[in-house]
Design an enzyme around this catalytic site. Structure first.
Site, PDB file in Angstrom:
ATOM      1  CG  ASP A 145      -1.848  -1.065   1.383  1.00 22.09           C
ATOM      2  OD1 ASP A 145      -2.053  -1.747   0.367  1.00 22.09           O
ATOM      3  OD2 ASP A 145      -2.403  -1.260   2.476  1.00 22.09           O
ATOM      4  NE  ARG A 146       0.012   7.481  -2.446  1.00 22.09           N
ATOM      5  CZ  ARG A 146      -0.778   8.378  -3.009  1.00 22.09           C
ATOM      6  NH1 ARG A 146      -1.661   9.009  -2.293  1.00 22.09           N
ATOM      7  NH2 ARG A 146      -0.697   8.634  -4.283  1.00 22.09           N
TER       8      ARG A 146
END
Length: 303
Positions: A145-146
């Site tokens: 995930d970012r």
């Protein structure tokens, strides 16, 4: 006269380079550099390699275990290579001819989406390998995930990507994450299982109905805790999207900074999730590889 230089080579200006050392016997680059540079320690040397300041026969080398051959010349650049300065947010931890392991900062997407075109781990690494040779490519094997920081593995050719993806379960020996949560888990360790599905608005939901989603299994144990927060070690048996975040929400102890999945606190200004350990068997050499990053300082300062 024009100075022709190909792929990974850089035009050599005498001013920017210091010592030229000649290799006398076959040995690993790190060993050679430690012997030749007694005034520098291992970390100084690693930093020179990372910043692409060590040139073997005019070509920047980043691998410390690169094998030198007698007769080769080793030179040093006084300034980091431009590409090393551009790799903001991504540090190469290991690289060989087939794969690359990096440590990424929180806030960087793995790859561009339709909505997001800005710099990603993929675009940064793509430029990095193309700087060595314009025909080089990078292939995504898994994602983070970012908002999650930590270790990621990329393939440098299609064969390796396929090998890794086909044998992912067998190849990966360990994927451990660190998560900082609100409050304390009771019991302090355990395993959580559910089925995950994604809604139309890209939010992942958890259910106990096997017909509704994909099975997801998360193992967790508490490493440190105080009155407000706990630091968990989390191991994934299945790597579903947002799995750790959703499972900790299910356990009523959301990850700090995770507004999307129920957290109301944000003490460190980022999501408290970090891909800490990555261990796998190299699909081609069969060698066991293990990488561990340090615990983010922002996590530790809460305890």
């Amino acid at each position: 006269m024009k100075n022709h230089h190909s792929g990974g080579q850089r035009p050599q200006s005498k001013k920017s380079q210091t010592t030229l050392l000649e290799v006398k016997e076959q040995e690993e680059l790190m060993k050679f550099l430690i012997a030749q540079l007694p005034h520098k320690n291992r970390n100084n040397i690693k930093s020179l390699l990372k910043k692409r300041q060590v040139l073997v026969d005019g070509k920047a080398i980043t691998q410390f275990n690169h094998l030198l051959k007698p007769g080769q010349k080793v030179a040093f650049e006084n300034a980091p290579a431009p590409i090393a300065r551009q790799m903001r947010g991504v540090v190469v931890v290991h690289e060989d001819k087939d794969l690359i392991v990096v440590n990424k900062n929180a806030g960087l997407l793995t790859i561009a989406t339709d909505k997001e075109r800005r710099e990603t781990v993929y675009s940064i690494l793509s430029n990095y390998v193309k700087d060595q040779d314009k025909d080089n490519k990078i292939f995504i094997v898994h994602r983070l995930d970012r908002e999650t920081s930590g270790l990621m593995l990329f393939a440098k050719n299609k064969e390796m990507k396929e090998l890794l993806q086909e044998s992912w379960k067998k190849t990966i020996a360990e994927r451990s994450y660190l998560a900082v949560i609100d409050g304390k888990l009771d019991p302090s360790e355990g395993t959580y299982r559910s089925y995950l599905f994604e809604s139309k608005v890209f939010k992942v939901h958890s259910t106990q109905d096997p017909d509704k989603g994909q099975p997801a299994v998360t193992h967790y144990s508490t490493l440190k805790s105080n009155d407000e927060y706990s630091l968990l070690k989390v191991n994934l048996e299945t790597g579903r999207k947002n799995q750790i975040r959703v499972h900790l929400q299910d356990l009523k102890h959301a990850i700090i900074g995770d507004k999307k999945y129920g957290s109301t606190s944000n003490p460190i200004g980022r999501l408290g999730l970090h891909a800490w350990v990555l261990a796998f068997k190299h699909p081609l050499t069969g060698k066991n590889m293990r990488f561990e990053t340090s615990i983010p300082g922002s996590f530790l300062k809460l305890f």
